[in-house]
Motif scaffolding. Structure first.
Motif, short mmCIF file in Angstrom:
data_model
loop_
_atom_site.label_atom_id
_atom_site.label_comp_id
_atom_site.label_asym_id
_atom_site.label_seq_id
_atom_site.Cartn_x
_atom_site.Cartn_y
_atom_site.Cartn_z
N LEU A 1 0.85 -1.19 0.00
CA LEU A 1 0.00 0.00 0.00
C LEU A 1 0.88 1.24 0.00
O LEU A 1 2.10 1.15 0.20
N PRO A 2 0.30 2.42 -0.23
CA PRO A 2 1.09 3.64 -0.17
C PRO A 2 1.89 3.73 1.13
O PRO A 2 1.43 3.30 2.18
N GLY A 3 3.09 4.29 1.04
CA GLY A 3 3.93 4.39 2.21
C GLY A 3 4.75 3.15 2.47
O GLY A 3 5.42 3.06 3.50
N GLY A 4 4.72 2.19 1.52
CA GLY A 4 5.51 0.99 1.68
C GLY A 4 4.96 0.00 2.69
O GLY A 4 5.68 -0.91 3.13
N VAL A 5 3.71 0.13 3.08
CA VAL A 5 3.09 -0.78 4.04
C VAL A 5 2.66 -2.05 3.32
O VAL A 5 1.84 -2.00 2.39
N VAL A 6 3.19 -3.19 3.73
CA VAL A 6 2.89 -4.48 3.10
C VAL A 6 1.84 -5.21 3.92
O VAL A 6 1.98 -5.38 5.14
N VAL A 7 0.76 -5.63 3.25
CA VAL A 7 -0.35 -6.32 3.91
C VAL A 7 -0.78 -7.50 3.04
O VAL A 7 -0.31 -7.65 1.91
N TRP A 8 -1.68 -8.31 3.55
CA TRP A 8 -2.26 -9.41 2.78
C TRP A 8 -3.57 -8.95 2.16
O TRP A 8 -4.45 -8.43 2.85
N ALA A 9 -3.73 -9.15 0.85
CA ALA A 9 -5.01 -8.90 0.18
C ALA A 9 -5.76 -10.22 0.08
O ALA A 9 -5.20 -11.23 -0.35
N VAL A 10 -7.03 -10.21 0.47
CA VAL A 10 -7.86 -11.41 0.43
C VAL A 10 -8.89 -11.23 -0.67
O VAL A 10 -9.63 -10.26 -0.68
N THR A 11 -8.91 -12.17 -1.63
CA THR A 11 -9.70 -11.98 -2.85
C THR A 11 -10.77 -13.04 -3.08
O THR A 11 -11.69 -12.82 -3.86
N ASP A 12 -10.66 -14.16 -2.42
CA ASP A 12 -11.54 -15.30 -2.65
C ASP A 12 -12.75 -15.22 -1.71
O ASP A 12 -12.60 -15.01 -0.50
N THR A 13 -13.95 -15.38 -2.25
CA THR A 13 -15.18 -15.22 -1.46
C THR A 13 -15.21 -16.14 -0.25
O THR A 13 -15.50 -15.70 0.87
N ALA A 14 -14.93 -17.41 -0.45
CA ALA A 14 -14.97 -18.36 0.66
C ALA A 14 -13.95 -18.00 1.74
O ALA A 14 -14.25 -18.07 2.94
N THR A 15 -12.77 -17.60 1.31
CA THR A 15 -11.73 -17.22 2.27
C THR A 15 -12.13 -15.96 3.02
O THR A 15 -11.94 -15.85 4.24
N ILE A 16 -12.70 -14.99 2.30
CA ILE A 16 -13.15 -13.75 2.95
C ILE A 16 -14.22 -14.06 3.99
O ILE A 16 -14.15 -13.58 5.14
N LYS A 17 -15.21 -14.87 3.63
CA LYS A 17 -16.26 -15.21 4.59
C LYS A 17 -15.68 -15.91 5.81
O LYS A 17 -16.09 -15.64 6.95
N SER A 18 -14.73 -16.79 5.57
CA SER A 18 -14.11 -17.51 6.68
C SER A 18 -13.37 -16.55 7.61
O SER A 18 -13.51 -16.62 8.84
N LEU A 19 -12.59 -15.64 7.03
CA LEU A 19 -11.81 -14.72 7.85
C LEU A 19 -12.68 -13.68 8.55
O LEU A 19 -12.39 -13.27 9.67
N LEU A 20 -13.76 -13.24 7.88
CA LEU A 20 -14.63 -12.24 8.50
C LEU A 20 -15.43 -12.78 9.67
O LEU A 20 -15.98 -12.02 10.46
N THR A 21 -15.50 -14.10 9.78
CA THR A 21 -16.21 -14.71 10.91
C THR A 21 -15.24 -15.43 11.85
O THR A 21 -15.67 -16.15 12.76
N ASP A 22 -13.95 -15.23 11.65
CA ASP A 22 -12.92 -15.91 12.44
C ASP A 22 -12.53 -15.03 13.63
O ASP A 22 -12.10 -13.88 13.44
N PRO A 23 -12.65 -15.52 14.86
CA PRO A 23 -12.27 -14.71 16.02
C PRO A 23 -10.79 -14.38 16.07
O PRO A 23 -10.37 -13.53 16.86
N ARG A 24 -10.01 -15.01 15.21
CA ARG A 24 -8.58 -14.70 15.15
C ARG A 24 -8.28 -13.50 14.25
O ARG A 24 -7.12 -13.14 14.06
#
Length: 416
Positions: free
Chosen positions: A35-58
């Motif tokens: 991202l701008p400023g050299g900040v490196v993050v993980w982009a999540v693009t897959d629907t199933a993975t997004i749903k899993s992570l959005l409901t994951d308490p972790r």
């Protein structure tokens, strides 16, 4: 397959949101981006993975508690990062666990289904007034539907719902609009942040002195519930900012994109006019195809999370690509890039979020678009773009997904 070693540098200008989303999908369900400023993050693009992570308490949205790089808001990122405003606030969507449940419960008391449903006559009246103004202005030349209608309707609705005086509204909208472009410097962001909190403090003081039948007054009222657990002053102010921002920007983009895809797909518009599809179908397919918020920063791993062969380490940040998920071929097939109001999976999108962070304002956005679109196309059945569709430029943002303008010739209005 492991994520590529070299992070993909995301374009903050949003020049080709869908092209970039397709590239990210090709790199895997989760892939590192810069991202701008050299900040490196993980982009999540897959629907199933997004749903899993959005409901994951972790997975958390609490920047202060779960992003070590933020240094509790006292480090270099908080002072100089151009995207700091996206992660610095404290409200229900950035809270974690029990804190999120507490804040959402308090906000939901004020943002009820009854209050939303009761807004329909007012939404219809504002829509009619805006269409009258467009009918008059359109006799003189092209009209910018983005500014005059797609943006005009939700900004007036959310301002009235919250109880924001006209004298404050325009300045707040100007600040938020500048933030949304992702084209401002860290110094400008800091100045905007100071000013927006000055305005919001003034607004809260006004509502305390003169409460009304509005959402801000209701939020102040529910600051302390029966257990004594209420909103802090910062949470109250940030919740107002969240509600105002999300309450107009997402709906403006939804209406904007719906007009664009209907005028560029006359066969789909014909299906609606012939009764072979509904305006609800248009709304859902538009949200799927063109998520109002294309990419939403940030979330954080509370502990190590394994996604296939990729390990998202504790403290790593994630950005959710709703644009990529909306055109996920694993959900929508080989025609995922096509606008089709009869698509069987048109409602199978996460454009308004998922799980505990599903947008409380989604019913209002659907109500506004569901009133606005049929009224617009009924009033101006001859409406056409004033220049080639491909010449309409996107907003300068990789978050907010709309157009800078939508110039149209309205043709001969139908009398009402």
């Amino acid at each position: 397959m492991s994520a590529p070693a070299c992070p993909y540098a995301m374009d903050p200008s949003g020049r080709d949101i869908q092209g970039e989303a397709a590239l990210l999908r090709e790199r895997g369900p989760v892939t590192q981006v810069e991202l701008p400023g050299g900040v490196v993050v993980w982009a999540v693009t897959d629907t199933a993975t997004i749903k899993s992570l959005l409901t994951d308490p972790r997975v958390s949205r609490d920047t202060y508690q779960h992003w070590p790089a933020w240094e509790n808001g006292e480090g270099e990122l908080a002072r100089t990062w151009p995207l700091a405003m996206w992660v610095a606030d404290r409200n229900m969507i950035t809270a974690y666990g029990a804190e999120h449940s507490r804040l959402r419960r308090l906000v939901a008391k004020a943002f009820t289904a009854r209050r939303t449903a009761a807004l329909r006559p007012r939404v219809e009246a504002i829509t009619a007034a805006l269409l009258d103004a467009i009918a008059a202005k359109g006799q003189e030349g092209p009209v910018d539907l983005r500014e005059e209608f797609a943006y005009g309707l939700p900004t007036q609705v959310i301002s009235e719902l919250l109880g924001i005086p006209d004298r404050m509204r325009d300045e707040l909208l100007g600040i938020i609009g500048a933030w949304m472009t992702n084209q401002v410097s860290a110094e400008e962001v800091a100045g905007y942040e100071r000013r927006v909190y000055e305005l919001l403090a003034e607004l809260v003081a006004l509502k305390r002195a003169e409460p009304g039948d509005d959402l801000i007054s209701a939020l102040i009222t529910v600051r302390d519930d029966e257990n004594g657990s209420g909103l802090t002053e910062r949470e109250l102010v940030d919740t107002i900012l969240l509600t105002f921002t999300a309450g107009h920007e997402t709906t403006a983009n939804l209406i904007d994109q719906a007009v664009y895809v209907l005028l560029t797909h006359p066969d789909q518009l014909a299906l609606v006019r012939e009764g072979k599809a509904t305006w609800e179908d248009v709304v859902e397919e538009t949200v799927r195809l063109e998520a109002p918020f294309a990419n939403l920063p940030l979330r954080y791993a509370v502990e190590d999370i394994q996604v296939g062969d990729v390990t998202i380490a504790k403290g790593d940040a994630l950005i959710i690509s709703f644009a990529a998920a909306g055109r996920d071929p694993l959900v929508h097939g080989d025609t995922a890039d096509r606008f089709d109001v009869t698509r069987a999976t048109r409602r199978d999108h996460i454009g308004f979020g998922h799980g505990v962070h599903y947008c409380l304002g989604a019913p209002l956005a659907r109500l506004e678009a569901g009133v606005a679109l049929p009224a617009l196309f009924a009033r101006f059945p001859e409406m056409a773009f004033a220049k080639p569709a491909e010449e309409f430029l996107p907003l300068e943002s990789f978050v907010s997904n709309g157009h800078r303008e939508l110039l149209v010739h309205i043709g001969t209005p139908v009398a009402v």
